[in-house]
Design a protein around this motif. Structure first.
Motif, short mmCIF file in Angstrom:
data_model
loop_
_atom_site.label_atom_id
_atom_site.label_comp_id
_atom_site.label_asym_id
_atom_site.label_seq_id
_atom_site.Cartn_x
_atom_site.Cartn_y
_atom_site.Cartn_z
N ASN A 1 -52.69 30.38 6.03
CA ASN A 1 -53.29 31.07 4.63
C ASN A 1 -52.18 30.87 3.82
N ALA A 2 -51.40 30.04 3.63
CA ALA A 2 -49.80 29.40 3.06
C ALA A 2 -50.19 29.64 2.00
N PRO A 3 -49.05 29.96 1.37
CA PRO A 3 -48.93 28.84 -0.05
C PRO A 3 -48.95 27.98 0.38
N GLU A 4 -48.81 26.72 -1.54
CA GLU A 4 -48.61 25.52 -1.09
C GLU A 4 -47.70 25.04 -1.52
N ARG A 5 -46.87 26.05 -1.42
CA ARG A 5 -45.31 25.37 -1.63
C ARG A 5 -44.53 26.57 -1.22
N VAL B 1 -36.23 26.78 3.30
CA VAL B 1 -36.70 26.15 4.43
C VAL B 1 -35.92 24.81 4.19
N VAL B 2 -34.25 24.31 5.08
CA VAL B 2 -33.93 23.03 5.50
C VAL B 2 -34.31 22.29 6.42
N GLY B 3 -35.08 21.35 6.21
CA GLY B 3 -35.14 20.25 6.98
C GLY B 3 -34.64 19.13 7.21
N GLU B 4 -33.77 18.72 8.89
CA GLU B 4 -32.80 17.47 8.94
C GLU B 4 -33.97 17.10 9.26
N ASP B 5 -33.48 15.96 8.26
CA ASP B 5 -34.75 14.55 8.06
C ASP B 5 -33.84 13.17 7.94
N LEU B 6 -32.24 13.14 8.86
CA LEU B 6 -32.27 12.11 8.86
C LEU B 6 -32.35 11.08 10.34
N THR C 1 -34.83 7.97 11.64
CA THR C 1 -36.20 7.41 11.58
C THR C 1 -37.11 8.26 11.14
N VAL C 2 -37.26 8.43 10.06
CA VAL C 2 -38.45 9.25 8.66
C VAL C 2 -39.60 8.44 7.62
N PRO C 3 -40.33 8.56 7.91
CA PRO C 3 -41.18 7.54 6.98
C PRO C 3 -41.53 8.46 5.43
N ASP C 4 -41.73 7.84 4.98
CA ASP C 4 -41.35 7.79 3.52
C ASP C 4 -42.69 8.96 3.02
N TYR C 5 -43.72 9.51 4.00
CA TYR C 5 -44.36 9.76 3.33
C TYR C 5 -44.09 10.99 4.30
N VAL C 6 -42.70 11.08 5.22
CA VAL C 6 -42.71 12.63 5.97
C VAL C 6 -42.38 13.68 4.37
N ARG C 7 -40.83 12.89 3.94
CA ARG C 7 -40.32 13.44 3.02
C ARG C 7 -40.92 13.99 1.70
N ARG D 1 -43.87 20.39 -0.57
CA ARG D 1 -44.47 22.62 -0.09
C ARG D 1 -42.75 23.18 -0.21
N GLY D 2 -42.27 21.92 -0.65
CA GLY D 2 -40.58 23.51 -0.78
C GLY D 2 -39.94 23.08 0.17
N VAL D 3 -39.95 22.45 0.96
CA VAL D 3 -39.45 22.27 2.05
C VAL D 3 -37.89 21.00 1.74
N LEU D 4 -36.56 21.50 2.16
CA LEU D 4 -35.29 20.51 1.44
C LEU D 4 -35.21 19.82 2.04
#
Length: 769
Positions: free
Chosen positions: A206-210, A567-572, A574-580, A586-589
């Motif tokens: 049970n997690a915060p939405e963001r 939380v910082v996500g390394e999203d460099l 091949t990352v689909p747009d829906y992931v970003r 969710r509040g992940v940078l």
């Protein structure tokens, strides 16, 4: 990414399939705009089985090319998930097995809920079944605010949890007894009959939405330094930067430059004795800490040693202290050869009753995983490194009598390895406490590696957590690496994670936030899907395996919220747009890097770069990464020289040099257009390196990004790469000490007093000249 053998670099993908229809379809797609699989392909039993097992059977690569996964790769990856697809008959049987397992499951083993919202859970039983429900909260108390109502439209009852379910990890138990089992069984086919009585247990995340943005970051964007901690040393170091240096740097970065955080290399656990793996991105365990970074002199017991014992410790330090002044690649093995016996002397000297009590509390809190890690370390030291002729990794499980006998015989060494983890945890915690006490908004930002060594402690002690069959993790071809990448790490088994409520992931994330204000997730896409590479097929011929990103993002949200962190996500790559999009919701940078940020995300060197206003707000923005040379080196084409020297180019060096020049010219054009430098400076880059480096960072301060980052190597004027992707022993990856542009070593206690570092810090604070 940060693998020494294949770091974040990516190019064009190719289509590899085995059946004639798929090959023809894929060939056609290169000339048309096909973006999805054909109906005929989707109807194939193998494709149906793969999708039902959580595999993506096609994907869009970084260049937008539609690519279908080969049958060969699908069959091999399914085997790694213990799903037999070796023959058409086996495929049919596996489909039937999956369907039967789904029918028998009363409720999913992991349920993700949102704090403050009602949660509805369908129970897989008859609508009029007698269902007994109990919910145990994380603290052991009972939760009773729920209802079970028939849902006749779906022909399944629905369990509704009220919105006041507290944040955390809870346990749901459901037991169902059909009111008329004989009638149910008689009326339904044998293959679909519901068992008379079933019990199901699920973990509720049970997690915060963001993830909330800390108040200090809400006020205005915050900036910090990025450094490879091991590279920055002092007179007190043992040839390699340590937790004592980290503590000093955090305090000085706050007091002398106004920084709010410091991102360091991963500090996950490595081997107990040489040979040590230099790459911090290939750890032996992500649950525990790298003990080679301990500073012996900062251990409380060091101060109370007898004169004789302290002299021995100091003599060991003297053996390697001179190396702190050398700018040549560090000898990490020699440093640990001296430090480890010094630590053993301190351990053997004993502790006060109060300190012993603290040690016992640490062991109890760490749980059985600490014992497993210490056992692996013991086997490594007594039986040798678990590769080559030493077969104990494959022949002796942790439960073998021979292993238990080893622990009993070498109990002191077993205890020493547990003690090292305690000391490391104390010193990292002290560093983070110093950071926050010094006024940093976040303090230490830890880096989470994407996986672990295939012969490491995690994989040996708990093989059930990982996929079988020799599959490893990597990424498909993209415009950084035309052959794809194989990082040589075993992937988590998504079925195990689901079945156990993601406990291993929860414990790992929790342990990182115990001494950090933020966590950077390397290869953030791995929370959604991982590129599994079957042994022998090569990095190009893998398949994506899907993961429950909602569950893992839920864990991150809970732990970050509890710690008041980010939380910082390394999203460099091949990352689909829906992931970003999901990460932002969710509040992940995300991660925005100037050298990679072209307009429309173009992969073409020479195409225009984005203006600062186009950067994401929900991001950590930086000029560079650890997989590129420092900016001074990048501007003078050190990467071109190094790749040619190491024979890493798949094209003539002249072509690569032209592309590099086009890239630099495009960046200079952006700086001139936005008024950060004059055209005369852009026309003579070598004569204005520091001015251009600072201009690039000034552009960061005009972005809307919440967090901004400056590399310490850019502050001192270093030109050497810390890591050259695509190499291992060919280059001194992860062993380059911090030095200035003239090759002079920079000490941890002096670095933030350097005029050049002070000047860059002023830029990051928005104090432009």
């Amino acid at each position: 990414m940060g693998k020494s053998a294949a770091a974040k670099t990516t190019t064009t993908a190719t289509t590899t399939t085995t059946d004639a229809e798929a090959t023809a379809q894929s060939s056609q797609s290169s000339e048309t705009t096909q973006r999805t699989e054909s109906a005929a392909r989707l109807a194939r039993p193998l494709i149906r089985l793969a999708k039902a097992s959580g595999l993506a059977t096609s994907f869009i690569d970084q260049l937008g090319t539609y690519t279908e996964i080969s049958d060969e790769a699908l069959i091999a990856v399914l085997k790694a998930l213990d799903v037999d697809a070796s023959t058409p008959k086996a495929v049919a049987q596996s489909i039937e097995n999956l369907e039967a397992a789904e029918r028998a499951q009363l409720l999913p083993p992991t349920i993700v809920a949102v704090v403050g919202k009602k949660t509805r859970i369908k129970l897989n039983c008859a609508p009029d079944a007698d269902v007994n429900i109990s919910i145990t909260l994380e603290d052991g108390s009972a939760f009773t605010d729920f209802t079970v109502l028939p849902n006749f439209n779906a022909d399944r009852p629905v369990l509704t949890l009220d919105a006041d379910l507290p944040m955390g990890y809870h346990t749901l138990t459901a037991t169902v007894v059909a009111p008329d089992a004989a009638t149910t069984a008689a009326d339904a086919p044998a293959s679909t009959a519901i068992p008379d009585t079933r019990t199901g247990t699920a973990t509720i995340i049970n997690a915060p939405e963001r993830i909330p943005v800390p108040k200090a970051v809400q006020e205005h964007h915050r900036w910090g330094w990025m450094t490879q901690m091991y590279s920055v040393r002092s007179h007190e170091s043992w040839g390699v930067g340590d937790y004592g240096d980290l503590k000093r740097m955090l305090a000085d970065a706050a007091h002398k430059t106004g920084a709010d955080f410091m991102l360091i290399n991963p500090i996950h656990a490595g081997a107990p004795i040489p040979p040590l793996e230099p790459s911090p991105y290939l750890p032996e365990s992500r649950r525990f800490l790298n003990v080679t970074y301990i500073r012996p002199q900062d251990i409380p017991e060091y101060a109370t040693l007898s004169a004789e014992t302290r002299a021995k410790v100091d003599a060991l330090h003297a053996e390697v202290a001179a190396r702190n002044e050398e700018s040549t690649p560090m000898d990490i093995n020699a440093a640990w050869d001296a430090k480890r016996p010094a630590l053993r002397l301190i351990f053997d000297a004993g502790r006060s009753a109060e300190r012993e009590q603290a040690f016992e509390a640490f062991k109890a809190a760490a749980g059985p995983d600490l014992d497993s890690f210490a056992t692996w370390c013991l086997c490594f030291e007594v039986w040798g490194a678990p590769w080559g002729e030493n077969r104990w990794f494959f022949e002796n499980t942790i439960d073998d009598p021979s292993v238990q006998e080893l622990v009993a015989t070498h109990r002191d060494l077993f205890e020493f390895n547990r003690w090292l983890q305690w000391i490391a945890a104390e010193q990292v915690t002290a560093a983070q406490q110093t950071a926050t006490d010094s006024g940093m908004a976040l303090g230490l930002m830890q880096d989470m590696a994407v996986g672990v060594h295939g012969l490491g402690a995690d994989a040996w002690a708990n093989p059930e957590r990982f996929a079988t069959g020799g599959v490893t993790v990597g990424c498909p071809p993209d415009f950084y690496n035309q052959q794809g990448q194989d990082w040589g790490q075993p992937p988590f088994n998504p079925r195990y994670l689901e079945a156990t409520g993601y406990r291993v992931y929860r414990e790992m994330v929790h342990s990182m936030y115990e001494h950090a204000g933020a966590v950077r997730i390397d290869h953030m896409l791995g929370l959604f899907r991982l590129w599994w590479i079957p042994q022998g097929l090569g990095a190009r011929n893998g398949a994506y395996v899907m993961y429950n990103h909602e569950a893992m993002l839920g864990v991150l949200a809970i732990e970050a919220t509890r710690a008041g962190g980010m939380v910082v996500g390394e999203d460099l790559g091949t990352v689909p747009d829906y992931v970003r999009q999901i990460l932002a919701e969710r509040g992940v940078l995300g991660t925005d890097v100037e050298w990679f940020s072209r307009e429309n995300d173009s992969p073409n060197a020479g195409d225009p770069y984005k203006g600062p206003e186009e950067y994401r707000k929900q991001a950590l923005a930086s000029v560079t990464t650890h997989d590129l040379p420092p900016t001074a080196g990048y501007l003078t084409f050190e990467h071109v020289k190094l790749r040619e020297e190491l024979h890493l180019l798949s094209e003539p060096v002249e072509e690569f040099a032209v592309a590099a020049m086009a890239e630099r010219t495009a960046m200079m054009n952006r700086l001139v257009e936005n008024g950060y430098i004059s055209q005369s400076v852009a026309d003579d880059v070598p004569a204005h390196i520091q001015e251009i480096v600072e201009a690039l960072h000034a552009m960061l301060t005009d972005t809307p990004s919440l967090l901004l980052q400056a590399a310490l190597v850019d502050g001192v004027g270093e030109t050497r790469s810390q890591n050259q992707p695509g190499t291992s022993s060919e280059y001194s990856n992860w062993r380059v000490p911090l030095a200035d542009g003239e090759g002079h070593v920079v000490a941890s206690g002096d670095v933030f007093d350097l005029p050049r570092v002070q000047s860059l810090a002023a830029v990051m604070r928005g104090e432009r000249k």
